[in-house]
Design an enzyme around this catalytic site. Structure first.
Site, short mmCIF file in Angstrom:
data_model
loop_
_atom_site.label_atom_id
_atom_site.label_comp_id
_atom_site.label_asym_id
_atom_site.label_seq_id
_atom_site.Cartn_x
_atom_site.Cartn_y
_atom_site.Cartn_z
N GLU A 439 8.24 1.91 -32.47
CA GLU A 439 8.99 1.19 -33.52
C GLU A 439 9.90 2.14 -34.31
O GLU A 439 10.15 1.92 -35.50
CB GLU A 439 8.06 0.42 -34.46
CG GLU A 439 6.90 -0.31 -33.83
CD GLU A 439 7.27 -1.22 -32.67
OE1 GLU A 439 8.46 -1.50 -32.48
OE2 GLU A 439 6.36 -1.62 -31.93
N GLY A 440 10.41 3.15 -33.63
CA GLY A 440 11.33 4.09 -34.28
C GLY A 440 10.61 5.35 -34.72
O GLY A 440 9.74 5.29 -35.59
#
Lengths: 594, 594
Positions: A439-440
């Site tokens: 998620e980054g």
């Protein structure tokens, strides 16, 4: 096996004293969140987490998932636990009542999700996707789509996924290649490959609803050409039940260092004529909707940081209380548990202090989210929306980095027994290693913080936040027994102010600026932690003065705040120094120097 | 698979410029260490490491060791590689010529061992035990014992182990229970269990020589009742060859998070009448001798920190040069490798700076070791012996902590690909997790540093070292282009001085003092790193002025020093602050607070 007990007392204290549970419960649409109900929910969740999910955590790690042909086989016990989880209604806890959810505030669901992730992160990743997908579909799907899909997603009857990554498009979604071609009846056929899809395939539910980023034939290049599609594993028949198998295949699952219980799939779309999908929202506007799901996931991953840290802390504390080794350095006594050794005590108190700091930040952010969504005064709602936006990358980036540190420190408390797999703490350490990535990555969060959240508005919201921190310092200074902490907190605020000044003064030099993005994230995270710990100490003193609660417990919270300010907060200076100086050196460092 | 190339240029620079290779080569008994010979040794070792050991590293990880009955089966290829390693004479590189070694200085063998550990740490742990055991036997064994055992250990024909730990006696050897009973012919029979014995059993060599701590019947309690025994796997026949099997059994091997190729054994002694062993040195004096072996192992584990960090750095750099993702934030260009992203560059430069700092410290310490052993002037020898003693826990404790950080950062550079096992960087991360634990945890190192190394002599040697650091700062200040770095280095010296003052002023409060032991270790490690980086910059400038060497390379070393001083050195302040303040808070923190 590691026990897990939900830390109800800590959770409740932070909910009530730092995150403003009472005020949230008075907001429109949040009235169900009475203290009694919230306590009942937390207790039930704690029992489910400890009794059902925690025992399956090592099973998932040891068995992992298997790919048999195109089938993904989950670990033993996973299906029964999922059914129990779904039937108990946990998935819809904070989801819209109009689709069968309970509609409780995010502030209430946040500690509950912390418990799921503590107990069994690899498992809890599955239902978490339903929550994020519901948020996205609620905002962007047509009424007909909502009617068709949302009830089943909110109940968990069907599972959900988020399909972004492709081999050449990881952090950079502009490189997405998946194609979507319109069919004659208004649907689309999708072609391409997605990788790193959590729970992309499994048989825990009779259907899986994929949300997929793809390009329409007329799509402009880059992220402005991405559209969002809902693509089910099974197409629905006329009764709305899963019927024909869609043209999606799981062609591989990853062999990962951790979260073995969670299948990470490579999905191939359209090898046999095209996977049928439905456009969600407007063409070429898909990224914004996907980011609703992504932001929900990012916050959840931040919660995973505190969750894994808590589980690791509990394990380390239990071991330190039980393991007898060496002599008490003060009394000279032998036969005492290692918790009496000053260094072991230091590690455990340090873990506990950081847990409370993270929890303070995450639960406060969850409360701000509820205020942003429900507060009748637009100005109040807006301020809290801006706070959530500003601190989302910190909640994700900083809490996951600290969560890793805690799992690392827990192994250190275990010593040699931490390095062998049987004690279970090694699994936490391996599992945790993904949370600063998916998620980054922390770097992506930091760029978001610096570029989109701070520079774009010349630091306005951050200045407002710094003002709040200074106000807390004023309250400390005025307090008879906490006045000595005011300087340390003010110091953090000053450091932040100076950092913003520096950033604004160096806007022209992009490379220099962004070399300091991660140090900036650490600085802001550390400072927010200091702020929350100061608030914790003030709240504990206030309860103490009102003679409420367990005096020893309240005193320990104050000591945790002192410990955090004495040991964690000083690192903010080093991060600030790095922020201001790293970039300039890097710009002189040539490729030949590596 | 990850490539590995020995970083010869960096190694040679540090050997020559920071560790004083030339001077070491002029010491008595060190004359063989001519620059030409040393370079030839490093080159050959680099080829062996890259060509033979590195390819086996993932094999060891994936296959691990198997216990079949009482036999331990090593991974495929292990035996052939060990035979090659032994035949090439690598084990005896720095061992006594009178037993077949080459007698080269420790300064020369240190970078060579770095290479072995980079290439395949699980493998290299085996021959490293021969080196440590040789050191111990050389000091304490009888002439007859030396004649019987040492040649085979120096050549590596037989393997060696170190048996300290028992289930109830890990960090605390006073709790050792293993019994040794005298036989009629002057030998001993041993009874008991040892755990966590690296390479305690295998079939890579025709015999294994265990050095075992045990108690004689008349032993006083505690560590002053420990005697040291040499206990072979096979008793020797009249020709001195392995004959009858001794009464030692491998009853279990650990399932570990990393170093799968290295069997970690539980050994049971004396289940069938007693394992025959021979006393080494005087009764009840065994611990001091075992500590000769242990100290050698501790230094080697420090080298493992830089070794794993180097391998991880090389992997991360290769990936960052190859992986294309995103846009260059300055030029806006796409299609560029991720190394152009400021945050990725920051991570890689930061890794490289810390590698050089660690190497500077470790190689310097190796040189001090040689001076202590060989310098004709007793005063000079003594000063360097004290430096080695003081900094041994820092070499072990700090370099292993930093080594872990580098493996962690390498995964971050890889992103999602770092969390999947196929890229190999996850193995480094898992393997590295043991190095802050075995041969004494970081906490044990820190207690040693504080208690035995600093307080016992009122900080005298540390003050001397601080004086050396200040001298380097004076040289910086006098330098036209490095003067601006002097303040930052002086600052580290001041911080150390103030910390010593504080320690000496608080000697009475043991618990408060020892709560700061690990922060002190980090502080001293960071400061020593700053010192070495300052020396690196001065040396690079000096070469530059003499127009020697590659100007770009020399410039990059200076930038690395600047980077370290700008980003790492500031954390020393936070460690110093923690040192001075953590203990007081902890002393107020009650058991109920957890």
């Amino acid at each position: 096996m590691l026990d897990y007990q939900a830390p109800l007392r800590d959770m409740q204290f932070i909910l009530e004293e730092l995150a403003g549970l009472e005020g949230i419960g008075e907001l429109p649409e949040c009235e169900d969140a009475s203290p009694d109900l919230v306590n009942a929910v937390l207790e039930e969740a704690g029992k489910f987490a400890a009794g059902v999910l925690a025992p399956l955590n090592p099973v998932g790690d040891q068995q992992g998932c298997r790919l048999e042909g195109e089938r993904v086989v989950a670990p033993e016990g996973w299906k029964a636990a999922y059914d129990q989880f779904r039937e108990a209604g946990w998935i819809g806890l904070s989801l819209p009542p109009e689709h069968g959810g309970q509609g409780l505030p995010k502030l209430v669901s946040t500690p509950v999700w912390e418990m799921w992730f503590s107990a069994n992160m690899a498992f809890a990743m599955l239902p978490q996707l339903n929550v994020g997908q519901t948020e996205a579909l609620t905002i962007a799907a047509s009424e007909k789509q909502k009617a068709t899909w949302l009830d089943k997603i909110v109940s968990g009857e069907w599972a959900a996924t988020m399909n972004l990554t492709e081999p050449q498009a990881g952090s950079d979604l502009a490189a997405t290649r998946m194609r979507a071609e319109p069919t004659e009846d208004g649907a689309f056929r999708l072609y391409g490959q997605k990788i790193f899809i959590s729970y992309g395939e499994h048989e825990l539910t009779p259907n899986i609803v994929h949300l997929v980023l793809a390009r329409l034939p007329d799509a402009p290049p880059g992220v402005k050409g991405l559209s969002l599609f809902l693509v089910p594993k099974y197409l629905l028949d006329e009764r709305g039940e899963p019927g024909q198998r869609n043209d999606i295949r799981c062609i591989a699952i990853e062999h990962k260092m951790g979260i073995h219980g969670s299948p990470t799939c490579t999905l191939s779309y359209g090898d046999d004529g095209g996977a049928l999908g439905y456009l969600v929202g407007e063409p070429h506007q898909g990224l914004a909707t996907m980011f609703v799901m992504m932001n929900d996931a990012r916050f959840s991953v931040g919660v995973q940081g505190v969750a894994l840290g808590e589980r690791a802390y509990q394990a380390a504390l239990a071991y330190a209380r039980e393991r007898v080794q060496g002599r008490d350095i003060v009394s000279g006594e032998s036969g005492r548990p290692i918790l009496v050794h000053p260094d072991v005590k230091r590690m455990l108190v340090s873990m506990r202090a950081r847990l409370m700091a993270m929890r303070g930040l995450l639960y406060s952010a969850a409360g701000w989210f509820d205020i942003a969504r429900h507060h009748p005064d637009d100005e109040v709602a807006d301020k809290h929306r801006r706070y959530v936006d500003l601190l989302m990358p910190v909640a994700k980036g900083w809490c996951t980095e600290v969560g890793n540190d805690l799992c690392d420190e827990a192994i250190q408390v275990f010593g040699g027994m931490g390095f062998v797999e049987e004690t279970g703490v090694a699994q936490l350490f391996r599992d945790a290693r993904v949370i600063t990535i998916y998620e980054g990555t922390t770097g992506i969060q930091a760029n978001d913080l610096l570029g989109r959240k701070i520079l774009r508005e010349d630091g306005a919201t951050l200045r407002e936040l710094i003002g709040d921190i200074r106000e807390t310092a004023v309250r400390l200074r005025a307090h008879e027994r906490l006045g000595d902490l005011a300087g340390a907190l003010d110091d953090q605020a000053t450091l932040l102010d100076e950092s913003v000044d520096w950033l604004l003064a160096h806007q022209a030099d992009t490379a220099v600026l962004f070399a300091g993005a991660v140090p900036l994230l650490h600085l802001l995270g550390t400072a927010c932690g200091a702020w929350q710990m100061a608030r914790l100490a003030l709240a504990a003193e206030a309860r103490h003065e009102q003679r409420e609660g367990d005096a020893e417990y309240l005193q320990s919270l104050i000591e945790l705040a002192r410990f955090y300010l004495a040991t964690q907060a000083p690192h903010a200076h080093a991060h600030g120094h790095t922020l201001r100086h790293a970039g300039a050196v890097l710009s002189h460092f040539s490729e030949q120097g590596f």
